[in-house]
Design an enzyme around this catalytic site. Structure first.
Site, PDB file in Angstrom:
ATOM      1  N   ASP A   1      29.280  -1.202  40.619  1.00 31.87           N
ATOM      2  CA  ASP A   1      29.516  -2.247  39.631  1.00 31.87           C
ATOM      3  C   ASP A   1      31.001  -2.335  39.282  1.00 31.87           C
ATOM      4  O   ASP A   1      31.684  -1.315  39.156  1.00 31.87           O
ATOM      5  CB  ASP A   1      28.704  -1.934  38.368  1.00 31.87           C
ATOM      6  CG  ASP A   1      28.856  -2.985  37.296  1.00 31.87           C
ATOM      7  OD1 ASP A   1      28.309  -4.082  37.461  1.00 31.87           O
ATOM      8  OD2 ASP A   1      29.542  -2.700  36.282  1.00 31.87           O
TER       9      ASP A   1
ATOM     10  N   GLU B   1      28.539  11.999  54.816  1.00 32.36           N
ATOM     11  CA  GLU B   1      27.744  13.218  54.963  1.00 32.36           C
ATOM     12  C   GLU B   1      26.250  12.910  55.045  1.00 32.36           C
ATOM     13  O   GLU B   1      25.489  13.632  55.707  1.00 32.36           O
ATOM     14  CB  GLU B   1      27.984  14.150  53.776  1.00 32.36           C
ATOM     15  CG  GLU B   1      29.352  14.779  53.689  1.00 32.36           C
ATOM     16  CD  GLU B   1      29.448  15.672  52.469  1.00 32.36           C
ATOM     17  OE1 GLU B   1      28.436  16.316  52.121  1.00 32.36           O
ATOM     18  OE2 GLU B   1      30.530  15.711  51.847  1.00 32.36           O
TER      19      GLU B   1
END
Length: 541
Positions: free
Chosen positions: A210, A252
């Site tokens: 956001d 990851e």
């Protein structure tokens, strides 16, 4: 751990995905209390599977006082009790994934709720404390500190500063209840990196960011000077180091990011999409564009060019939880979108808006990249007029009532025409009132109607998934769009594998290019097989 890393075959799913935005509070009510919840979403997963979407983006479902619809987060590791529990969120993520639907959660890094533990500690600790260093506290100007520290304007209107009883002011670019974090503080960075790991560990496929261009501030917090470069709080260069560190975490887990980046400068916008930063960002240029052929073509060309420069896929968005619904917007004289232009009582031709929204759906879903669909758009929901005494959006109040706010696009979904509250699930009146006639848009009556908006979206999403020419082939490169010769006011382009899209915005019916098959139309062709005004068609050459 990185147990949720996707296989190589699915690693690029996000490049051409159809992603459905869920505003939990208004999607479906599973416990009957008038507020949508995770139980309601879980019950509607079969609907979402049949609709044909690839992922769900959830607006904030965290613990929150709901001063700004959940974008005032009190605890990122706790689901708000109105919506359910963390265990239920984990179950929803897993159940959706078993059905082939991924989950994207919403992170609000610019600010937290004034009920967040950090801010409560800062208030208690007082002036000059380390706790206050996590935010932007300042002395005021004037003889007695009674003037705000600078002249900035809040995103919701008015000053972005609130004064405490001890005389200090704190910064909030949005509502008073949303204090801005100090992103120059290492503890703020560590906390958000931990939050990202927390949700990736629970199986989410991605994170929507956001207000992604607002986090970093000039440490001097100077007055705003028009044309100042760099801007004191928008699109500062420090942001890119933050997002590079986030990208390392996402990599990851095989996770992805989509940023809310409102920037007019296309070159500056593209910087956020470099290979070691965000994967995608919302395309507000296209969303805000008027229903005019030349402007739409320019928006499409500019979007594809700016994304090609960094090898990122575009995103195509018609509406979201902040924006006037497409059917209403396209039924007005001014068909573009601008927050500053929102006002009460704007005349709207819903029949015209619906016809254009159907055509826009086929246009956006035919373009190369990912498509975002806001809940209820597939039902053709219009913007609702909320009674003044029921408006909750702080944007309305911060602008002294001149702006109707964003509640009109957040009205609870209609599911079943013959049930109370249109089948939303509530046994008491929903948190926002459904307008008269809302049940006429219910999913159950649209489901069996081949001419309904729902049927159009279901078929478009089916074809979009079935036809490789509409996608990217799961590869980093974006399959090209080639413009075709067309009459003024007509947009016509080819994708690969012989797929064509034609959209007629002109007053006269348009001849179709040579083709073998009509795959889908947003409305009927005329008796001569031409494409009427405000109608779109997908063809096979």
């Amino acid at each position: 751990m990185a147990a949720n890393r996707p296989s190589e075959a699915t690693a690029h799913w996000w490049r051409d995905a159809a992603i459905y935005q869920i505003y939990v509070r208004s999607f479906a009510d599973g416990d009957g209390d008038g507020t949508g919840d995770l139980a309601g979403v879980r019950a509607r997963l079969p609907y979402l599977v049949e609709l044909g979407v690839d992922a769900l983006w959830f607006t904030p479902w965290y613990l929150s006082p709901l001063a700004d619809g959940g974008y005032d987060v009190a605890d990122y590791r706790t689901i708000d009790p109105a919506f359910g529990t963390l265990a239920e969120a984990e179950k929803l993520i897993a159940e959706a994934r078993e059905l082939g639907i991924r989950t994207i959660v919403d992170i609000v890094p610019n600010h937290v709720s004034d009920q967040h533990a950090w801010f409560r500690a800062a208030l208690e600790a007082g002036s000059g404390s380390p706790e206050r260093d996590l935010f932007h506290f300042r002395k005021g100007r004037g003889a007695n500190g009674e003037i705000p520290p600078n002249d900035w304007v809040s995103e919701f209107g008015g000053t972005p500063w609130t004064r405490l009883d001890d005389g200090e002011w704190y910064l909030h670019l949005f509502a008073t209840q949303q204090p801005d974090l100090n992103w120059a503080h290492p503890a703020v960075r560590r906390e958000h990196e931990d939050v990202l790991r927390f949700w990736f560990e629970r199986g989410v496929a991605g994170v929507r960011i956001d207000s992604a261009a607002l986090l970093a501030k000039d440490p001097a917090l100077p007055d705003f000077v028009i044309g100042s470069d760099p801007h004191p709080f928008v699109d500062r260069d420090e942001l890119h180091d933050i997002y590079r560190s986030w990208r390392a975490i996402a990599d990851e887990y095989g996770g992805v990011f989509v940023g809310e980046v409102w920037l007019p400068d296309t070159e500056r916008f593209a910087r956020y999409l470099r290979p070691d930063e965000l994967h995608t960002a919302f395309n507000f240029n296209f969303l805000a564009c008027p229903w005019e052929a030349e402007k739409l073509r320019t928006a499409i060309d500019d979007t594809l060019a700016e994304h090609a420069s960094v090898g990122a896929p575009a995103t195509w968005v018609l509406c979201n939880h902040d924006v006037t619904r497409t059917v209403t917007r396209y039924g007005r004289e001014e068909t573009g979108f601008d927050f500053a232009a929102k006002t009460f009582g704007t005349p709207t031709d819903l029949a015209l808006g619906t016809r254009r929204a159907r055509a826009a759906a086929l246009l956006s879903l035919a373009l190369p990249g990912a498509a975002y669909l806001y809940q209820g758009e597939e039902l053709g929901l219009p913007e609702a007029d909320i009674p003044l005494d029921r408006i909750q959006d702080p944007m309305h109040f911060r602008k002294n009532g001149a702006d109707p706010g964003r509640d009109g696009c957040r009205v609870p979904m209609p599911w079943a025409a013959g049930e109370p509250y249109a089948g939303f699930g509530a046994t008491t009146e929903p948190w926002l009132p459904q307008p008269e006639g809302w049940s006429g848009y219910a999913a159950d009556i649209q489901y069996g109607d081949p001419d309904s908006m729902l049927s159009l979206y279901r078929e478009a999403l089916r074809l979009r998934r079935a036809e490789p020419g509409f996608g990217t082939g799961g590869e980093p490169g974006i399959r090209r769009l080639t413009w075709l010769d067309a009459a003024p006011g007509v947009l016509a382009f080819a994708r690969t594998d012989g797929l064509l899209c034609v959209v007629n915005l002109a007053a006269e019916a348009a001849e179709l290019p040579s083709h073998s098959t009509v795959l889908l139309t947003s409305g009927p062709l005329d008796e001569a097989g031409r494409l009427p005004q405000d109608t779109a068609v997908w063809l096979r050459a």
